[in-house]
Design an enzyme around this catalytic site. Structure first.
Site, PDB file in Angstrom:
ATOM      1  CD1 TRP A 187      68.421  11.308  44.375  1.00 55.39           C
ATOM      2  CD2 TRP A 187      69.980   9.835  45.017  1.00 55.39           C
ATOM      3  NE1 TRP A 187      69.619  11.979  44.493  1.00 55.39           N
ATOM      4  CE2 TRP A 187      70.586  11.103  44.886  1.00 55.39           C
ATOM      5  CE3 TRP A 187      70.773   8.747  45.407  1.00 55.39           C
ATOM      6  CZ2 TRP A 187      71.947  11.324  45.137  1.00 55.39           C
ATOM      7  CZ3 TRP A 187      72.130   8.959  45.658  1.00 55.39           C
ATOM      8  CH2 TRP A 187      72.691  10.233  45.522  1.00 55.39           C
ATOM      9  CE  LYS A 228      72.067  15.345  47.099  1.00 55.02           C
ATOM     10  NZ  LYS A 228      72.752  14.190  47.658  1.00 55.02           N
ATOM     11  CG  ASP A 294      71.476  15.741  51.446  1.00 57.79           C
ATOM     12  OD1 ASP A 294      70.695  15.526  52.388  1.00 57.79           O
ATOM     13  OD2 ASP A 294      71.642  14.947  50.495  1.00 57.79           O
TER      14      ASP A 294
HETATM   15  C1  RNT Z   1      70.827  11.009  48.514  1.00 64.21           C
HETATM   16  C2  RNT Z   1      69.405  10.621  48.653  1.00 64.21           C
HETATM   17  C3  RNT Z   1      69.111   9.154  48.690  1.00 64.21           C
HETATM   18  C4  RNT Z   1      70.123   8.357  49.485  1.00 64.21           C
HETATM   19  C5  RNT Z   1      69.734   6.938  49.772  1.00 64.21           C
HETATM   20  C6  RNT Z   1      70.886   6.113  50.210  1.00 64.21           C
HETATM   21  O1  RNT Z   1      71.066  12.336  48.677  1.00 64.21           O
HETATM   22  O2  RNT Z   1      68.885  11.227  49.791  1.00 64.21           O
HETATM   23  O3  RNT Z   1      67.835   8.949  49.137  1.00 64.21           O
HETATM   24  O4  RNT Z   1      70.396   8.980  50.713  1.00 64.21           O
HETATM   25  O5  RNT Z   1      69.084   6.412  48.694  1.00 64.21           O
END
Ligand code: RNT
Ligand code: ZN
Length: 419
Positions: A187, A228, A294
């Site tokens: 990510w 995201k 989020d």
């Molecule tokens: C962030 C993502 C990601 C993180 C972690 C810490 O919006 O959700 O997965 O929360 O990698």
């Protein structure tokens, strides 16, 4: 002391009730026992890690609150996870981020990390019957800024490509030693705060970077990419959108990660499972609870989690869905938060496994939609909680509310003594 015979008795009654509508309770429990959640190490210390730098959490994510007792060292993280394990029925996995390496007090930059920095995790995990998963870390670093793998500066992109390949190599070493493939989740927060005109360019860079990263093949890794909608401070553009990673995952036959907080506020991820699994080998989930954004609140047994579990079970997809947790609440007891979310996820899965699915399917096939809806409503009130209590009891972990006092005891003896 708990009244053990009460638990067994209630279980027997509950079982009868389920069996009367064609549900095989033993089979449900066997399946639940086999589900390993991937516990997220970052709930123990508010996503801080052990890099020996003073970097603040960045990348548009935030852990709010400063409840006392957060883990400050690797040993404390491990101690807390051992406690969580003792409060949680079943065998689970642990997901580490690259910033949680055992760097021995040295400053090891992200493009220098090696499997050796995670060997003590691998050894500890083995002793504790945990399998490991891994994540590259692109946030909280001087070179993160707003963009990493999609940055217009090739030097920055190359730095993060190197980091991510190394992260996957570490995951590979974990997978090899534990004889169970490690999931590696990618990510990156990459985006911009305001109206962005060169979206195509940044996404081309991101794709190019990913191509270089995935050109390296690792046999013991299951790769996933996490999309995201936006991060705070990066509201107008996110390079790694759902469409972007969906395309990428399908083209390269790697996993997509669906995080419950990464879509439009009323968009639910449960309905994506049966679509994506027709085009992807497996999926990764980040079970979370967005409140207005989020926000990564502690997971609870809400409709979103229940529907998600139902969909996995109804699609017969338990073996193709990797269930990771992803929330970080710094405002309440962190071990308690961990257990609430993990247990809520298990309870949702158990409810799903206990559905009178044969009857429901028959109703649906016969266009008996009133009967289908009525049974779905009745099923909500079936005594699944007695079955979950029995599951905890069989697994020798606290039953029902007993984990509250256990957590409080640990707080008194351990976490409250941390300054
Ligand atoms: C962030 C993502 C990601 C993180 C972690 C810490 O919006 O959700 O997965 O929360 O990698
Ligand atoms: Zn996530």
């Amino acid at each position: 002391m708990k009244n053990d015979s009460g638990i067994e008795q209630k279980y027997a009654f509950a079982k009868e009730k389920y069996e009367a509508i064609g549900v095989n309770v033993d089979a449900a429990l066997t399946q639940l026992q086999a589900i390993s959640l991937s516990l997220h190490c970052w709930q123990t210390d508010d996503v801080t890690g052990f890099e020996n730098t003073n970097s603040q959490l960045s990348g548009g994510i935030q852990a709010t609150g400063n409840y006392p007792g957060k883990a400050r060292t690797i040993d404390e993280v491990r101690q807390d996870i051992e406690k969580v394990k003792a409060l949680l029925p079943g065998d689970h996995r642990l997901s580490l981020h690259a910033i949680y390496g055992d760097f021995g007090g040295k400053k090891v930059d992200r493009d220098q990390i090696e499997p050796e920095h995670f060997q003590s995790w691998i050894d500890w995990a083995k002793t504790n019957n945990l399998k490991l998963d891994f994540n590259s870390t692109s946030f909280s670093h001087p070179k993160s800024g707003d963009q990493t793998l999609s940055h217009r500066d090739k030097g920055i992109r190359d730095f993060w490509i190197e980091h991510t390949v190394r992260s996957r190599r570490i995951a590979d070493e974990m997978g090899r030693q534990q004889e169970s493939k490690a999931c590696h989740n990618l990510w990156v927060h990459d985006g911009q705060k305001d109206i962005t005109v060169d979206r195509f360019l940044y996404r081309s860079y991101l794709k190019e970077s990913l191509d270089q990263i995935f050109a390296h093949k690792f046999d013991n890794v299951k790769d996933s990419v996490e999309c995201k909608l936006f991060g705070t401070g990066l509201e107008s553009f996110t390079a790694g959108s759902h469409e972007f990673y969906l395309g990428y995952a399908v083209q390269n036959q790697i996993m997509a990660t669906l995080d419950m907080g990464h879509f439009h506020p009323t968009e639910e991820i449960y309905d994506k499972i049966s679509s994506l699994l027709l085009f992807l080998p497996e999926l990764m989930l980040h079970v979370s609870r967005p409140v207005r954004w989020d926000s990564d609140h502690v997971v609870i047994l809400n409709d979103s989690v229940i529907m998600l579990a139902q969909e996995i079970v109804r699609a017969n997809a338990l073996s193709r869905v990797n269930i990771g947790l992803d929330y970080f609440d710094a405002s309440i007891n962190r071990i308690g938060a961990y257990v609430i979310g993990a247990r809520a996820t298990q309870k949702a899965l158990l409810q799903a496994l206990l559905e009178p699915i044969h009857l429901l399917r028959a109703y649906e096939a016969n266009d008996q939609y009133f009967e289908r809806l009525a049974l779905l409503e009745e099923a909500k009130a079936l005594p699944w909680a007695d079955i979950y209590d029995y599951f905890c009891h069989k697994n020798n972990v606290p039953v029902g509310i007993d984990f509250i006092s256990e957590t409080a005891k640990y707080e008194k003896q351990v976490t409250s003594k941390r300054n």
